[in-house]
Design an enzyme around this catalytic site. Structure first.
Site, PDB file in Angstrom:
ATOM      1  N   GLU A 181       0.858  -1.187   0.000  1.00 28.82           N
ATOM      2  CA  GLU A 181       0.000   0.000   0.000  1.00 28.82           C
ATOM      3  C   GLU A 181       0.897   1.242   0.000  1.00 28.82           C
ATOM      4  OE1 GLU A 181      -3.360  -0.236   2.504  1.00 28.82           O
ATOM      5  OE2 GLU A 181      -3.853   1.882   2.327  1.00 28.82           O
ATOM      6  N   ARG A 182       0.630   2.114  -0.939  1.00 27.37           N
ATOM      7  CA  ARG A 182       1.438   3.343  -1.111  1.00 27.37           C
ATOM      8  C   ARG A 182       2.901   3.008  -1.374  1.00 27.37           C
ATOM      9  NH1 ARG A 182      -3.134   5.533  -2.350  1.00 27.37           N
ATOM     10  NH2 ARG A 182      -4.619   5.511  -0.634  1.00 27.37           N
ATOM     11  N   ASN A 224      -3.265  -1.505   7.769  1.00 29.87           N
ATOM     12  CA  ASN A 224      -4.569  -2.029   7.357  1.00 29.87           C
ATOM     13  C   ASN A 224      -4.394  -3.548   7.407  1.00 29.87           C
ATOM     14  OD1 ASN A 224      -5.751   0.489   7.003  1.00 29.87           O
ATOM     15  ND2 ASN A 224      -5.062   0.633   4.884  1.00 29.87           N
ATOM     16  N   GLU A 305     -10.506   4.721   9.071  1.00 28.33           N
ATOM     17  CA  GLU A 305     -10.662   4.287   7.683  1.00 28.33           C
ATOM     18  C   GLU A 305     -11.137   2.835   7.589  1.00 28.33           C
ATOM     19  OE1 GLU A 305      -7.551   7.266   5.528  1.00 28.33           O
ATOM     20  OE2 GLU A 305      -6.751   5.313   6.065  1.00 28.33           O
ATOM     21  N   ARG A 338      -1.825   3.873  16.905  1.00 28.46           N
ATOM     22  CA  ARG A 338      -1.818   5.064  16.060  1.00 28.46           C
ATOM     23  C   ARG A 338      -2.929   6.040  16.425  1.00 28.46           C
ATOM     24  NH1 ARG A 338      -2.412   4.171  10.380  1.00 28.46           N
ATOM     25  NH2 ARG A 338      -0.706   5.509   9.757  1.00 28.46           N
ATOM     26  N   ARG A 350     -11.546  17.840  10.030  1.00 29.11           N
ATOM     27  CA  ARG A 350     -10.730  16.636  10.200  1.00 29.11           C
ATOM     28  C   ARG A 350      -9.429  16.931  10.958  1.00 29.11           C
ATOM     29  NH1 ARG A 350      -8.356  12.922   5.270  1.00 29.11           N
ATOM     30  NH2 ARG A 350      -6.689  11.968   6.485  1.00 29.11           N
ATOM     31  N   ASP A 379      -2.634  14.410   6.891  1.00 30.55           N
ATOM     32  CA  ASP A 379      -2.128  13.152   6.357  1.00 30.55           C
ATOM     33  C   ASP A 379      -0.917  13.315   5.445  1.00 30.55           C
ATOM     34  OD1 ASP A 379      -1.852  10.557   5.682  1.00 30.55           O
ATOM     35  OD2 ASP A 379      -3.643  10.412   4.432  1.00 30.55           O
ATOM     36  N   GLU A 401       5.373   9.639  13.640  1.00 32.34           N
ATOM     37  CA  GLU A 401       5.248   8.821  12.432  1.00 32.34           C
ATOM     38  C   GLU A 401       5.479   9.713  11.221  1.00 32.34           C
ATOM     39  OE1 GLU A 401       1.813   6.164  12.062  1.00 32.34           O
ATOM     40  OE2 GLU A 401       1.736   6.544   9.910  1.00 32.34           O
ATOM     41  N   GLU A 407       3.746   9.123  -0.948  1.00 31.90           N
ATOM     42  CA  GLU A 407       2.358   9.045  -1.398  1.00 31.90           C
ATOM     43  C   GLU A 407       1.870  10.381  -1.952  1.00 31.90           C
ATOM     44  OE1 GLU A 407      -0.257   7.824   1.751  1.00 31.90           O
ATOM     45  OE2 GLU A 407      -2.071   8.140   0.567  1.00 31.90           O
ATOM     46  N   HIS A 535      -3.983  18.384   0.260  1.00 27.07           N
ATOM     47  CA  HIS A 535      -4.980  17.369  -0.078  1.00 27.07           C
ATOM     48  C   HIS A 535      -5.732  17.699  -1.365  1.00 27.07           C
ATOM     49  CE1 HIS A 535      -7.723  14.069   0.737  1.00 27.07           C
ATOM     50  NE2 HIS A 535      -6.993  13.756   1.777  1.00 27.07           N
TER      51      HIS A 535
END
Ligand code: GCW
Length: 716
Positions: A181-182, A224, A305, A338, A350, A379, A401, A407, A535
Site C-alpha cells: 500500500e502506497r 490495514n 478508515e 496510532r 478533520r 495526512d 510517524e 504518497e 490534499h
C-alpha cells in the site's frame, strides 16, 4: 600474493572512468568503492587486522568491516586473536579483555551507543570500537567505515554517539500477497510464499542497510491489517526473518488486527473489556513469544478508515490499547497505537479529530504503550503544520510517524528529499510547556525514566533493484534513520553524507547533489500545494491533481473541502471564527497561526480563508502569488535538470541516466499539476493570469478527463 592481486584490481578499477562501471543502486550508501591516493595508504596503515569475540552481532560487525575494507582498500583485513602490531581495529564491549583495561567512558552511552577511539594497546597504535552492547559495536563499525567513505582522517579518533530515541522503526505497509500500500518500489521484499524455506540473501542486505543508520525495529505488515499474519504458519515465516535480523539489532513487530479474536479465535466479539477477548490475545501473544523470544510487539490502526477497534464496542482507544499492552507486558513487548483517526460521522474539521479523541486520554495508557502520531494533523501532505497532539499529552509517550514513501510527493519519480520536511516538523516550537519546547525535544524526553521514546517511518522499500523505486528515494530511507537516531539532526549535513557515500565524495559531485536535494521538497510544495494548501490530489491512488473533486461520499475526502475556493477567495478558516483548530495548539502558537499577519506564509491558506486580492508579503495579491508559486515550482524542477546534466561524466552512467529520465517525468508532472491547478482555480477566481505567466496548455475539462486507474499504491 592475494593482497597484490587485490591491489592490482583496485588500480585497474580506479583507472576506469566512473561511467564505465554500471551501478544499479542496489548497494545503497554502502557502496564501498575503491579509495584513491593518498587516502588509500593512510587508511590501510590503520586497518591491518582486527580482533573480535565470537558472538553473532560482533561477527556481523567484523564482516561489515571486512566488506568495507575489501571494497575501499582492496584487501581483506585478517582476524587475529589479539593485537599483533600497529593498525589493529579492536572490536568489542567494555568487558572484553583488550578493551577493559582502557577504562573507556562507556556508561553514558547506554545499550546502543558506541565509542571509537585511537588508542595504544601493548605499545601498538590501534583503533578501538567499543560499546556496552554488541549492537553498539556494529553501529560503530558502520561509523568507522563512513569516515573512510567520506574521506575523513581515521588516525586520531575520539567519537562517541548514542541514539536519542529508543525505538527507531520502519512501518512496512506490506500486504501478505506482497502488494505494498502506497508502495512505489515494486512488490514487498517479504517473499512470504517462499518463507521460511527460502531466505532471500537480500534480507541480510536489508538488515545491514538498516543497522548502518541505527534502525532497530521493523513492522513487517500493513497497518490495514490482516489477521492471518498471526496464524501459526505465518509466525514461522516471521521467525525466519527475525532470526536473520537479530544479529543486526533489529526486532520484528506485527500489526494486530483488532478483530482477530473473531476472525481467528471464533469469538463473537473483540470487545477489549471482555475477559475471553483479553484471554485470547494473551494466549496469542504467549504463542508468538514462544516462536520469537525477542518479538518487538504490535502496531495497531484502530477505528480509522474502516479498521475495527475498541469504539465498535463503545470503548476508548486507551481501553483497547491497554488490553493489548497487558498481553505484551510480561514479555517486555511494546504496543504502538496510532492516533491517525477521523470519522465520517464526525462533521468537525478533520484537522481536529485526532486531538479531540486522544487529548482526554492523556495519562490513561499503560507504560508499554506508545501513541504514534503523524507529523501533521491531516495526512502526510507536502507541507502541514505540526500535529497539535505534540506537547498536549505530557503523561503519555508519543512517537513520531513520518512517511518515507512519497504518497503525496510525486511517488518514486519525483525527486523530493524529505530531510528538510522532517527537520521543519521536528524543530517546530510547540510552546508546551514553554517557548522553545520543540517537537524533537518532546520526542526525546521520556515521560518517566522507564518510558519508551520513538520514531516510525512508513517504509519506501520494495523489490526494485534500487530498493526505493528511485536512486534519490534512498536518501529518504537514509535520512529517516538519521533523524530517528537524532531528532536534532539537520537536513543538509545528512544530505551531504548520503550524497558522498552514494554518489562519490568529490565536492564537485556532492555540491550540486546537495543543492538539488535541499530545494527539492519546496519545489513539490510549490507545484502541488503552495501557500498552505493541501490534499488536492486525485482520488484513490492519489496520483496527479484533482482540486475540482467534490463528489466523494465523505466530505473530508474531497479536495474542495480542503481549499474552499469560491468566487470571493480561498483557504480553510481554522481560526476562532472558523473551526478553531488553532485552539488545539498552545495559546502562543494559536496566536501566531490564527493571525493572518503573523502566520508563516507557508501555512497561510491552511488556517485562513482570504479574498483573492488579499495582499501577500511579496506585495502581490493572493491570486497572483498563487500562480507565481506554481510557476516557481516548475522552474525549480528545470533547474534540477540542468544541475543534473552537469554531472553527466562525474557519476556512473546507468544511475545518471535513470535520474535524468525521472527528472524529465517530474518536469512533465510538475507542469501538469501547475496547469491543472491554475486552470481550475482560475475557473473559480475568474481572474486574469499575472503578466509573464503562461496560460495552461489545455482547458480545465482536458485535465479533468485524465484518468489513471492503474497508478500504483492504491489501498486494496
Ligand atoms: O495516508 C493514508 C493513506 C492510506 C493509509 C492511511 C494510514 C495505510 O492513503 O493508504 O493506510 O493514510 O496512514 O493509515
Amino acid at each position: 600474493m592475494r593482497r597484490l592481486l587485490a591491489f592490482l584490481i583496485l588500480v585497474l578499477s580506479l583507472a576506469l572512468p566512473p561511467g564505465a562501471r554500471a551501478e544499479t543502486g542496489y548497494d545503497l550508501w554502502l557502496r564501498y568503492r575503491p579509495v584513491e591516493a593518498p587516502w588509500q595508504e593512510r587508511y590501510a596503515a590503520r586497518v591491518t587486522h582486527y580482533t573480535v569475540a565470537a558472538r553473532p552481532t560482533v561477527i556481523a560487525a567484523a564482516n561489515e568491516l571486512r566488506r568495507g575494507v575489501e571494497g575501499m582498500l582492496g584487501y581483506d583485513p585478517v582476524w587475529r586473536e589479539t593485537v599483533m602490531g600497529d593498525g589493529a581495529v579492536v572490536l568489542g564491549t567494555g568487558t572484553s579483555p583488550l578493551i577493559a583495561p582502557l577504562g573507556l567512558p562507556l556508561t553514558q552511552l547506554g545499550p546502543e551507543g558506541y565509542l571509537i577511539r585511537s588508542a595504544t594497546i601493548q605499545g601498538k597504535q590501534v583503533t578501538v570500537i567499543a560499546a556496552n552492547g554488541d549492537v553498539g559495536v556494529l553501529y560503530g563499525v558502520f561509523r568507522f567505515l563512513k569516515l573512510m567513505q567520506m574521506r575523513q582522517p581515521i588516525d586520531n579518533l575520539d567519537i562517541s554517539e548514542a541514539p536519542k530515541l529508543k525505538l527507531r522503526v520502519l512501518n512496512h505497509w506490506d500486504n501478505l500477497d506482497r502488494y505494498v500500500e502506497r508502495g512505489y518500489a515494486g512488490e514487498s521484499i517479504w517473499d512470504w510464499q517462499k518463507l521460511p524455506g527460502y531466505k532471500d540473501p537480500r534480507y541480510v542486505d536489508y538488515a545491514r542497510a538498516n543497522a548502518s543508520i541505527g534502525i532497530n525495529g521493523t513492522v513487517l505488515t500493513n497497518v490495514n491489517a490482516n489477521a492471518d499474519a498471526l496464524r501459526p504458519e505465518w509466525l514461522a515465516k516471521v521467525k525466519a526473518l527475525a532470526e536473520i535480523f537479530r544479529p543486526y539489532g533489529i526486532r520484528v513487530y506485527l500489526t494486530a488486527r483488532f478483530s482477530a479474536p473473531i476472525e481467528l479465535g471464533g469469538l463473537k466479539t473483540a470487545d477489549p473489556l471482555d475477559p475471553q477477548v483479553a484471554g485470547w490475545w494473551k494466549a496469542k501473544v504467549d504463542e508468538i513469544y514462544r516462536v520469537i523470544p525477542d518479538f518487538g510487539g504490535f502496531l495497531v490502526k484502530a477505528n480509522s478508515e474502516g479498521q475495527p477497534g475498541p469504539s465498535d464496542y463503545k470503548r476508548s482507544h486507551a481501553e483497547g490499547a491497554n488490553m493489548l499492552a497487558d498481553a505484551l507486558a510480561p514479555h517486555n513487548g511494546t504496543l504502538m497505537w496510532r492516533a491517525f483517526v477521523y470519522a465520517a460521522e464526525n462533521p468537525d474539521d478533520r484537522h481536529k479529530q485526532a486531538y479531540a479523541e486522544f487529548h482526554p486520554l492523556d495519562g490513561k495508557f499503560r507504560d508499554n504503550v506508545l501513541v504514534q502520531v503523524k507529523n501533521g494533523a491531516i495526512d502526510f501532505q507536502p507541507r502541514e503544520p505540526f500535529h497539535p497532539l505534540f506537547g498536549a499529552m505530557p503523561k503519555t509517550p508519543l512517537m513520531m510517524e513520518f512517511q518515507i514513501t512519497k504518497e503525496y510527493l510525486g511517488f518514486a519519480t519525483h525527486l523530493a528529499y524529505l530531510g528538510t520536511m522532517w527537520e521543519e516538523a521536528l524543530q517546530a516550537d510547540t510552546f508546551r510547556p514553554h517557548k522553545g519546547s520543540t517537537v524533537a525535544e518532546l520526542l526525546e524526553a521520556p515521560v518517566d525514566a522507564k518510558a519508551a521514546t520513538g520514531m516510525a517511518g512508513v517504509a519506501n522499500i520494495g523489490s526494485d533493484l534500487n530498493w526505493s523505486g528511485s536512486q534519490f528515494d534512498q536518501a529518504n530511507w537514509y535520512a529517516f534513520g538519521r533523524f530517528a537516531w537524532d531528532p536534532e539532526a539537520k537536513a543538509e549535513p545528512v544530505a551531504r553524507d548520503w550524497a558522498a557515500m552514494t554518489w562519490g565524495s568529490d565536492p564537485a559531485v556532492t555540491g550540486p547533489i546537495v543543492a538539488m536535494m535541499m530545494g527539492s521538497r519546496e519545489a513539490v510544495v510549490d507545484y502541488m500545494t503552495p501557500l498552505g494548501l493541501g490534499h488536492l490530489m486525485a482520488t484513490g491512488h492519489h496520483y496527479g491533481p484533482g482540486p475540482w473533486i467534490a463528489d466523494l461520499a465523505r466530505p473530508e475526502w474531497n479536495p474542495v473541502y480542503y481549499h474552499k475556493a469560491d468566487a470571493a477567495g480561498i483557504g480553510f478558516d481554522r481560526t476562532a471564527r472558523g473551526t478553531n483548530a488553532v485552539g488545539q495548539y498552545a495559546p502562543a502558537v494559536a496566536a501566531i497561526f490564527g493571525d493572518r499577519k503573523r502566520v508563516p506564509e507557508q501555512f497561510l491558506l491552511w488556517f485562513h480563508h482570504l479574498p483573492w486580492d488579499y495582499r501577500t508579503r511579496s506585495g502581490r495579491i493572493l491570486w497572483d502569488e498563487l500562480v507565481t508559486r506554481y510557476d516557481r515550482g516548475v522552474d525549480a524542477v528545470k533547474t534540477m535538470q540542468a544541475e543534473w546534466d552537469g554531472l553527466k561524466d562525474k557519476v556512473d552512467e546507468r544511475r545518471w541516466a535513470e535520474v535524468r529520465d525521472f527528472l524529465a517525468i517530474q518536469r512533465d508532472e510538475a507542469q501538469w499539476w501547475r496547469d491543472a491547478s491554475v486552470a481550475y482555480f482560475q475557473s473559480v477566481s475568474k481572474r486574469p493570469l499575472p503578466a509573464g505567466h503562461a496560460a495552461p496548455a489545455h482547458d480545465l475539462d482536458w485535465y479533468k478527463a485524465i484518468k489513471t486507474p492503474y497508478a500504483p499504491g492504491n489501498g486494496k
